[in-house]
Scaffold this motif. Sequence first.
Motif, PDB file in Angstrom:
ATOM      1  N   GLN A  60       0.830  -1.198   0.000  1.00  0.00           N
ATOM      2  CA  GLN A  60       0.000   0.000   0.000  1.00  0.00           C
ATOM      3  C   GLN A  60       0.866   1.250   0.000  1.00  0.00           C
ATOM      4  O   GLN A  60       1.885   1.307   0.685  1.00  0.00           O
ATOM      5  N   GLU A  61       0.469   2.238  -0.758  1.00  0.00           N
ATOM      6  CA  GLU A  61       1.190   3.518  -0.870  1.00  0.00           C
ATOM      7  C   GLU A  61       2.607   3.343  -1.415  1.00  0.00           C
ATOM      8  O   GLU A  61       3.467   4.199  -1.215  1.00  0.00           O
ATOM      9  N   GLY A  62       2.879   2.209  -2.058  1.00  0.00           N
ATOM     10  CA  GLY A  62       4.189   1.981  -2.652  1.00  0.00           C
ATOM     11  C   GLY A  62       5.260   1.503  -1.699  1.00  0.00           C
ATOM     12  O   GLY A  62       6.411   1.331  -2.083  1.00  0.00           O
ATOM     13  N   PHE A  63       4.909   1.287  -0.437  1.00  0.00           N
ATOM     14  CA  PHE A  63       5.884   0.792   0.528  1.00  0.00           C
ATOM     15  C   PHE A  63       6.188  -0.675   0.257  1.00  0.00           C
ATOM     16  O   PHE A  63       5.337  -1.421  -0.210  1.00  0.00           O
ATOM     17  N   THR A  64       7.405  -1.083   0.566  1.00  0.00           N
ATOM     18  CA  THR A  64       7.794  -2.472   0.391  1.00  0.00           C
ATOM     19  C   THR A  64       7.154  -3.320   1.483  1.00  0.00           C
ATOM     20  O   THR A  64       7.141  -2.937   2.644  1.00  0.00           O
ATOM     21  N   LYS A  65       6.600  -4.453   1.090  1.00  0.00           N
ATOM     22  CA  LYS A  65       6.091  -5.399   2.076  1.00  0.00           C
ATOM     23  C   LYS A  65       6.773  -6.733   1.824  1.00  0.00           C
ATOM     24  O   LYS A  65       7.333  -6.965   0.763  1.00  0.00           O
ATOM     25  N   ARG A  66       6.763  -7.579   2.837  1.00  0.00           N
ATOM     26  CA  ARG A  66       7.426  -8.869   2.733  1.00  0.00           C
ATOM     27  C   ARG A  66       6.425  -9.986   2.952  1.00  0.00           C
ATOM     28  O   ARG A  66       5.559  -9.895   3.809  1.00  0.00           O
ATOM     29  N   LYS A  67       6.544 -11.043   2.141  1.00  0.00           N
ATOM     30  CA  LYS A  67       5.701 -12.225   2.284  1.00  0.00           C
ATOM     31  C   LYS A  67       6.601 -13.424   2.567  1.00  0.00           C
ATOM     32  O   LYS A  67       7.682 -13.541   2.003  1.00  0.00           O
ATOM     33  N   LEU A  68       6.124 -14.297   3.424  1.00  0.00           N
ATOM     34  CA  LEU A  68       6.844 -15.532   3.706  1.00  0.00           C
ATOM     35  C   LEU A  68       6.515 -16.530   2.607  1.00  0.00           C
ATOM     36  O   LEU A  68       5.343 -16.790   2.324  1.00  0.00           O
ATOM     37  N   LYS A  69       7.534 -17.049   1.961  1.00  0.00           N
ATOM     38  CA  LYS A  69       7.335 -18.039   0.900  1.00  0.00           C
ATOM     39  C   LYS A  69       7.239 -19.424   1.540  1.00  0.00           C
ATOM     40  O   LYS A  69       8.092 -19.813   2.329  1.00  0.00           O
ATOM     41  N   ALA A  83       8.767 -27.824  10.487  1.00  0.00           N
ATOM     42  CA  ALA A  83      10.171 -27.440  10.345  1.00  0.00           C
ATOM     43  C   ALA A  83      11.042 -28.671  10.542  1.00  0.00           C
ATOM     44  O   ALA A  83      10.913 -29.382  11.534  1.00  0.00           O
ATOM     45  N   ILE A  84      11.919 -28.898   9.589  1.00  0.00           N
ATOM     46  CA  ILE A  84      12.879 -29.990   9.674  1.00  0.00           C
ATOM     47  C   ILE A  84      14.258 -29.368   9.546  1.00  0.00           C
ATOM     48  O   ILE A  84      14.546 -28.699   8.550  1.00  0.00           O
ATOM     49  N   SER A  85      15.071 -29.548  10.562  1.00  0.00           N
ATOM     50  CA  SER A  85      16.422 -28.976  10.599  1.00  0.00           C
ATOM     51  C   SER A  85      16.415 -27.483  10.310  1.00  0.00           C
ATOM     52  O   SER A  85      17.263 -26.968   9.594  1.00  0.00           O
ATOM     53  N   GLY A  86      15.422 -26.784  10.829  1.00  0.00           N
ATOM     54  CA  GLY A  86      15.348 -25.334  10.689  1.00  0.00           C
ATOM     55  C   GLY A  86      14.743 -24.840   9.401  1.00  0.00           C
ATOM     56  O   GLY A  86      14.657 -23.641   9.171  1.00  0.00           O
ATOM     57  N   GLY A  87      14.306 -25.741   8.522  1.00  0.00           N
ATOM     58  CA  GLY A  87      13.705 -25.328   7.248  1.00  0.00           C
ATOM     59  C   GLY A  87      12.246 -25.732   7.173  1.00  0.00           C
ATOM     60  O   GLY A  87      11.856 -26.776   7.702  1.00  0.00           O
ATOM     61  N   LEU A  88      11.417 -24.902   6.513  1.00  0.00           N
ATOM     62  CA  LEU A  88      10.011 -25.236   6.340  1.00  0.00           C
ATOM     63  C   LEU A  88       9.869 -26.362   5.340  1.00  0.00           C
ATOM     64  O   LEU A  88      10.526 -26.376   4.304  1.00  0.00           O
ATOM     65  N   SER A  89       8.994 -27.300   5.668  1.00  0.00           N
ATOM     66  CA  SER A  89       8.805 -28.443   4.790  1.00  0.00           C
ATOM     67  C   SER A  89       7.424 -29.027   5.022  1.00  0.00           C
ATOM     68  O   SER A  89       6.873 -28.940   6.120  1.00  0.00           O
ATOM     69  N   TRP A  90       6.854 -29.625   3.972  1.00  0.00           N
ATOM     70  CA  TRP A  90       5.580 -30.347   4.118  1.00  0.00           C
ATOM     71  C   TRP A  90       5.900 -31.754   4.589  1.00  0.00           C
ATOM     72  O   TRP A  90       6.758 -32.434   4.038  1.00  0.00           O
ATOM     73  N   ILE A  91       5.214 -32.191   5.648  1.00  0.00           N
ATOM     74  CA  ILE A  91       5.450 -33.509   6.231  1.00  0.00           C
ATOM     75  C   ILE A  91       4.223 -34.358   5.970  1.00  0.00           C
ATOM     76  O   ILE A  91       3.099 -33.976   6.306  1.00  0.00           O
ATOM     77  N   ALA A  92       4.443 -35.524   5.351  1.00  0.00           N
ATOM     78  CA  ALA A  92       3.337 -36.422   5.030  1.00  0.00           C
ATOM     79  C   ALA A  92       2.720 -36.983   6.318  1.00  0.00           C
ATOM     80  O   ALA A  92       3.430 -37.317   7.264  1.00  0.00           O
ATOM     81  N   THR A  93       1.396 -37.049   6.351  1.00  0.00           N
ATOM     82  CA  THR A  93       0.682 -37.625   7.497  1.00  0.00           C
ATOM     83  C   THR A  93      -0.340 -38.617   6.975  1.00  0.00           C
ATOM     84  O   THR A  93      -0.627 -38.675   5.773  1.00  0.00           O
TER      85      THR A  93
END
Length: 96
Positions: A60-69, A83-93
């Motif tokens: 908004q208003e041209g300001f930089t925003k950040r999104k988590l990928k 989180a596996i070893s500090g990284g985001l990951s999908w875990i099968a259930t």
Amino acid sequence: MAKNDVPNIFSQLVKSAGKSAGNSAAGGYPYQIKAADLDKNFVYATLEIDSTLVEETSGQEGFTKRKLKIPPVPSGGTYVLGAISGGLSWIATEEC
């Protein structure tokens, strides 16, 4: 965490300002917020994230925003984001 690392609780600062200034009125208003106190709260609230997981876009208003990928969801099955070893990951259930 040291006591000085805790963010400012402005309602408490207002109460102490009224007492320290000899003000008998409850609350100590008006209270002027110090820039350093406000900055301390913003620094405390800043989440440190690996830069590879952040995407910067225009907000908004041209300001930089950040999104988590978030990694793409694998096809088929049921997954939870973890989180596996500090990284985001999908875990099968298993299906419930």
